[in-house]
Design an enzyme around this catalytic site. Sequence first.
Site, PDB file in Angstrom:
ATOM      1  N   TYR A  82       0.734  -1.381  -0.055  1.00 42.56           N
ATOM      2  CA  TYR A  82      -0.051  -0.013   0.048  1.00 42.56           C
ATOM      3  C   TYR A  82       0.599   1.430   0.105  1.00 42.56           C
ATOM      4  CZ  TYR A  82      -4.320  -2.388   0.154  1.00 42.56           C
ATOM      5  OH  TYR A  82      -5.553  -3.220  -0.043  1.00 42.56           O
ATOM      6  N   GLN A 136     -15.300   3.070  -7.091  1.00 40.19           N
ATOM      7  CA  GLN A 136     -14.659   1.620  -6.407  1.00 40.19           C
ATOM      8  C   GLN A 136     -13.163   2.059  -6.203  1.00 40.19           C
ATOM      9  OE1 GLN A 136     -16.361  -2.124  -8.510  1.00 40.19           O
ATOM     10  NE2 GLN A 136     -16.610  -0.235  -9.894  1.00 40.19           N
ATOM     11  N   VAL A 138      -9.820   3.516  -4.969  1.00 41.42           N
ATOM     12  CA  VAL A 138      -9.270   3.745  -3.457  1.00 41.42           C
ATOM     13  C   VAL A 138      -7.943   4.885  -3.779  1.00 41.42           C
ATOM     14  CG1 VAL A 138      -9.772   1.743  -2.652  1.00 41.42           C
ATOM     15  CG2 VAL A 138      -7.457   1.922  -3.542  1.00 41.42           C
ATOM     16  N   HIS A 178     -15.093   1.490  -1.827  1.00 40.69           N
ATOM     17  CA  HIS A 178     -14.023   0.925  -1.345  1.00 40.69           C
ATOM     18  C   HIS A 178     -12.807   1.392  -0.311  1.00 40.69           C
ATOM     19  CE1 HIS A 178     -14.936  -2.398  -4.617  1.00 40.69           C
ATOM     20  NE2 HIS A 178     -15.938  -2.156  -3.889  1.00 40.69           N
ATOM     21  N   THR A 180     -15.300   0.330 -15.329  1.00 40.45           N
ATOM     22  CA  THR A 180     -15.337  -0.955 -14.244  1.00 40.45           C
ATOM     23  C   THR A 180     -15.623  -2.254 -14.983  1.00 40.45           C
ATOM     24  OG1 THR A 180     -16.329  -1.758 -12.407  1.00 40.45           O
ATOM     25  CG2 THR A 180     -17.478  -0.330 -13.664  1.00 40.45           C
ATOM     26  N   ALA A 201     -12.104   6.400 -20.733  1.00 46.38           N
ATOM     27  CA  ALA A 201     -13.065   7.327 -19.992  1.00 46.38           C
ATOM     28  C   ALA A 201     -13.133   8.676 -20.275  1.00 46.38           C
ATOM     29  CB  ALA A 201     -12.716   7.316 -18.539  1.00 46.38           C
TER      30      ALA A 201
HETATM   31  P1  OAD Z   1     -10.754  -3.808 -13.133  1.00 42.86           P
HETATM   32  O1  OAD Z   1      -9.302  -3.769 -13.251  1.00 42.86           O
HETATM   33  O2  OAD Z   1     -11.373  -5.160 -12.971  1.00 42.86           O
HETATM   34  O3  OAD Z   1     -11.342  -3.142 -14.660  1.00 42.86           O
HETATM   35  C1  OAD Z   1     -10.973  -2.188 -14.970  1.00 42.86           C
HETATM   36  C2  OAD Z   1     -11.981  -1.702 -16.340  1.00 42.86           C
HETATM   37  O4  OAD Z   1     -11.290  -0.544 -16.879  1.00 42.86           O
HETATM   38  C3  OAD Z   1     -11.670  -2.886 -17.487  1.00 42.86           C
HETATM   39  O5  OAD Z   1     -13.159  -3.177 -17.711  1.00 42.86           O
HETATM   40  C4  OAD Z   1     -11.121  -2.245 -18.717  1.00 42.86           C
HETATM   41  O6  OAD Z   1     -11.537  -2.606 -19.884  1.00 42.86           O
HETATM   42  C5  OAD Z   1     -11.379  -0.826 -18.388  1.00 42.86           C
HETATM   43  N1  OAD Z   1     -10.491   0.266 -18.876  1.00 42.86           N
HETATM   44  C6  OAD Z   1      -9.283   0.074 -19.115  1.00 42.86           C
HETATM   45  N2  OAD Z   1      -8.617   1.231 -19.449  1.00 42.86           N
HETATM   46  C7  OAD Z   1      -9.582   2.135 -19.825  1.00 42.86           C
HETATM   47  C8  OAD Z   1      -9.726   3.450 -19.738  1.00 42.86           C
HETATM   48  N3  OAD Z   1      -8.526   4.204 -20.210  1.00 42.86           N
HETATM   49  N4  OAD Z   1     -10.880   4.269 -19.771  1.00 42.86           N
HETATM   50  C9  OAD Z   1     -11.927   3.512 -19.447  1.00 42.86           C
HETATM   51  N5  OAD Z   1     -11.943   1.971 -18.878  1.00 42.86           N
HETATM   52  C10 OAD Z   1     -10.963   1.336 -19.019  1.00 42.86           C
HETATM   53  O7  OAD Z   1     -11.211  -2.819 -11.945  1.00 42.86           O
HETATM   54  P2  OAD Z   1     -12.747  -2.439 -11.286  1.00 42.86           P
HETATM   55  O8  OAD Z   1     -13.833  -2.760 -12.068  1.00 42.86           O
HETATM   56  O9  OAD Z   1     -12.488  -1.004 -10.764  1.00 42.86           O
HETATM   57  O10 OAD Z   1     -12.289  -4.116  -4.998  1.00 42.86           O
HETATM   58  O11 OAD Z   1     -12.430  -3.436 -10.157  1.00 42.86           O
HETATM   59  C11 OAD Z   1     -13.394  -3.333  -9.208  1.00 42.86           C
HETATM   60  C12 OAD Z   1     -13.175  -3.879  -7.817  1.00 42.86           C
HETATM   61  O12 OAD Z   1     -12.296  -4.913  -8.217  1.00 42.86           O
HETATM   62  C13 OAD Z   1     -12.114  -3.116  -7.274  1.00 42.86           C
HETATM   63  O13 OAD Z   1     -12.310  -1.720  -6.577  1.00 42.86           O
HETATM   64  C14 OAD Z   1     -11.428  -3.929  -6.214  1.00 42.86           C
HETATM   65  C15 OAD Z   1     -11.198  -5.234  -6.980  1.00 42.86           C
HETATM   66  O14 OAD Z   1     -11.807  -6.274  -6.329  1.00 42.86           O
HETATM   67  C16 OAD Z   1     -11.555  -4.027  -3.933  1.00 42.86           C
HETATM   68  O15 OAD Z   1     -10.207  -3.864  -3.672  1.00 42.86           O
HETATM   69  C17 OAD Z   1     -12.624  -4.295  -2.968  1.00 42.86           C
END
Ligand code: OAD
Length: 242
Positions: free
Chosen positions: A66, A101, A103, A119, A189, A232
């Site tokens: 971290y 989501q 942090v 989160h 996400t 995004a």
């Molecule tokens: P992920 O890493 O699972 O997903 C990231 C998403 O962003 C993917 O669908 C990519 O296609 C997309 N992506 C990549 N580059 C991008 C860009 N430039 N613009 C837009 N989208 C883009 O991350 P999260 O969905 O945030 O939870 O993950 C959700 C949670 O999973 C996290 O908060 C964490 C983990 O479990 C905890 O820590 C509790």
Amino acid sequence: MNLADARTALARARRVAVLTGAGISAESGIPTFRDAQTGHWARFKPEDLASPDAYFRDPELVWDWYAGRYRDVMAAMPNAGHNLLAQMEQEKGDGFFLATQNVDGLHARAGSKRLVELHGNLTTARCEVCHRVEDLPAPQDFTPPPTCATCGGRMRPNIVWFGEFLPEAALEAAADAFAAADVALIIGTSGVVYPAAGLAFETLDRGGTVIEINPTETDLTPRLSFSVRETAARGLELLLGA
Ligand code: OAD
């Protein structure tokens, strides 16, 4: 629905709820959660570090991870995507709500106020004994683990780890905002982690429009009103006509 319809729906919406994930911070240089970890950390899966078990087994290891992420985040800047959402909040006022989501704290640094960090936030720590929350010292002055200024207890990262419950008030506020939204945006996400990913259905089930911005298809895509296959920042620019 096509892009023009999506733009009109967003422009007309009185209530807008937004969910963001790691993708919105990718353009700030912060790797997404499921991207390969690099260097020393390549041996670990995030799930094996971001958990109460991992912390119980080896708090030093978890704090080192971290502390590194904290340094990276503080060296990064909010990007056009974060800024456009802060701007949208100015325009929609009380009708706007943002749940993230992430942090990394970048939405707050971009000026978003009607914001919940589902989160947690890695720029803060929480006392394991008295639960006081404190900002971490500046990265150059920080040696983990931090100690509580009130009771001297050890502090842990102020993060919701795998297997832990989301803060109830924040989740309820998000569910209410998504249920009331005319338009919801799901940005960057992968839509695999519940309950955050379920927020889209609060809006859809009540007849609202849900628009995704993500360069790749996700598990949520087939259920949503429209998807903008862009990053995004670019996707928000297209939707807002910026
Ligand atoms: P992920 O890493 O699972 O997903 C990231 C998403 O962003 C993917 O669908 C990519 O296609 C997309 N992506 C990549 N580059 C991008 C860009 N430039 N613009 C837009 N989208 C883009 O991350 P999260 O969905 O945030 O939870 O993950 C959700 C949670 O999973 C996290 O908060 C964490 C983990 O479990 C905890 O820590 C509790």
